[in-house]
Design a protein around this motif. Structure first.
Motif, short mmCIF file in Angstrom:
data_model
loop_
_atom_site.label_atom_id
_atom_site.label_comp_id
_atom_site.label_asym_id
_atom_site.label_seq_id
_atom_site.Cartn_x
_atom_site.Cartn_y
_atom_site.Cartn_z
N THR A 145 0.85 -1.19 0.00
CA THR A 145 0.00 0.00 0.00
C THR A 145 0.89 1.24 0.00
OG1 THR A 145 -0.16 0.33 2.41
CG2 THR A 145 -1.64 -1.31 1.42
N SER A 146 0.24 2.40 -0.06
CA SER A 146 1.01 3.65 -0.11
C SER A 146 0.57 4.67 0.93
CB SER A 146 0.89 4.28 -1.51
OG SER A 146 -0.47 4.53 -1.84
N ALA A 175 13.49 4.44 7.37
CA ALA A 175 12.05 4.60 7.23
C ALA A 175 11.71 4.31 5.77
CB ALA A 175 11.62 6.01 7.60
N ASP A 176 10.72 3.45 5.56
CA ASP A 176 10.40 3.00 4.20
C ASP A 176 8.90 3.09 3.99
OD1 ASP A 176 10.22 1.82 1.73
OD2 ASP A 176 11.00 -0.13 2.35
N GLY A 177 8.50 3.85 2.97
CA GLY A 177 7.10 3.95 2.60
C GLY A 177 6.52 5.31 2.87
N GLY A 178 6.05 5.96 1.82
CA GLY A 178 5.43 7.26 1.99
C GLY A 178 6.37 8.38 2.37
N VAL A 179 7.66 8.18 2.17
CA VAL A 179 8.64 9.21 2.54
C VAL A 179 8.64 10.31 1.47
CG1 VAL A 179 11.06 9.71 3.00
CG2 VAL A 179 10.06 7.54 3.75
N THR A 180 8.45 11.53 1.93
CA THR A 180 8.44 12.70 1.06
C THR A 180 9.31 13.78 1.69
OG1 THR A 180 6.53 13.69 2.17
CG2 THR A 180 6.08 12.21 0.31
N ALA A 181 9.56 14.84 0.93
CA ALA A 181 10.33 15.95 1.48
C ALA A 181 9.62 16.58 2.67
CB ALA A 181 10.56 17.00 0.39
N GLU A 182 8.29 16.58 2.65
CA GLU A 182 7.51 17.17 3.74
C GLU A 182 7.63 16.37 5.03
OE1 GLU A 182 6.58 18.80 0.06
OE2 GLU A 182 6.38 16.69 0.60
N ARG A 183 7.92 15.07 4.93
CA ARG A 183 8.01 14.22 6.11
C ARG A 183 9.45 13.94 6.52
NH1 ARG A 183 3.70 10.67 3.13
NH2 ARG A 183 1.76 11.58 3.93
N ALA A 184 10.40 14.31 5.70
CA ALA A 184 11.78 13.90 5.90
C ALA A 184 12.35 14.39 7.23
CB ALA A 184 12.65 14.40 4.75
N ALA A 185 12.13 15.65 7.57
CA ALA A 185 12.70 16.19 8.80
C ALA A 185 12.12 15.51 10.03
CB ALA A 185 12.48 17.70 8.87
#
Length: 223
Positions: A145-146, A175-185
């Motif tokens: 899933t995503s 961390a694997d799955g749904g990682v975006t620039a907005e969640r990275a920090a």
């Protein structure tokens, strides 16, 4: 935590018709580690990179290859993946009742080992063998899933605290799955020093190299 953040491209997020170009792009951008989701259609619905594909990617990518086994019976893949030239094999603890045996086989094959945990799997599942591995992958989505699951951020935080308390601060957390620039920090602050990025990397209109730089900047909190 002293380890720098590593942005790890997840090749499965690229267009299947462009896998060769995607590998060339991440290599040109200087990626240190390439994440290959090996799926068998049983553990997860999808089927992905087989041994021939992995061996072909090995010829085109000079960095390290991490084969993430989203499979049932991961023990049957160890010899073939070692022969294909992977550097790191990450095994789901849910995929086998004999995780210690799989880790021993990886050690004998000269391949570094990782452990992966589904969102609903407790941290206690890796407690006895965590000292044997290079990394622990915390799935932030349910495999196949995503949808990003926010509660996995605290799971990463608790894992980092537990590893550090045991003197295992050298073990990387991915961390694997749904990682975006907005969640990275947020993920980095929780203790993830490897961020596996798939769709958000390969679908960025700015291109792979720019996306990698943007993600690294975001993870550092300077975005």
């Amino acid at each position: 935590m002293s380890a720098p953040t590593t942005i790890v491209p997840g090749l499965f997020g690229a267009d299947p018709l462009e896998y060769g170009q995607a590998v060339a792009d991440v290599a040109a951008a200087g990626a240190e580690l390439l994440h290959l989701d090996v799926m068998d259609g049983v553990f997860v619905p999808d089927i992905s990179f087989g041994l021939k594909a992995v061996a072909s990617i090995r010829k085109s990518f000079a960095g390290r290859l991490d084969a993430h086994l989203q499979v049932a019976r991961p023990e049957v893949y160890v010899e073939g993946l070692a022969g294909a030239g992977v550097d790191l094999v990450t095994v789901h603890v849910e995929g086998t009742p004999h995780i210690g045996r799989v880790l021993r086989e990886l050690e004998r094959s000269g391949v570094a080992a990782g452990l992966a945990l589904n969102p609903g799997t407790p941290l206690s599942a890796v407690e006895e063998v965590a000292h044997l591995v290079e990394q622990v992958v915390v799935m932030a989505v349910n495999p196949g899933t995503s949808d990003f699951l926010p509660y996995t951020v605290d799971k990463i935080r608790r894992l980092r605290t537990e590893l550090d308390a045991r003197g295992l601060d050298h073990i990387r957390i991915a961390a694997d799955g749904g990682v975006t620039a907005e969640r990275a920090a947020e993920l980095r602050a929780a203790g993830a020093d490897r961020l596996v990025v798939a769709s958000a990397l390969f679908r960025d209109p700015a291109g792979v190299a720019a996306a990698l730089r943007s993600l690294a900047t975001a993870a550092a909190g300077t975005r």
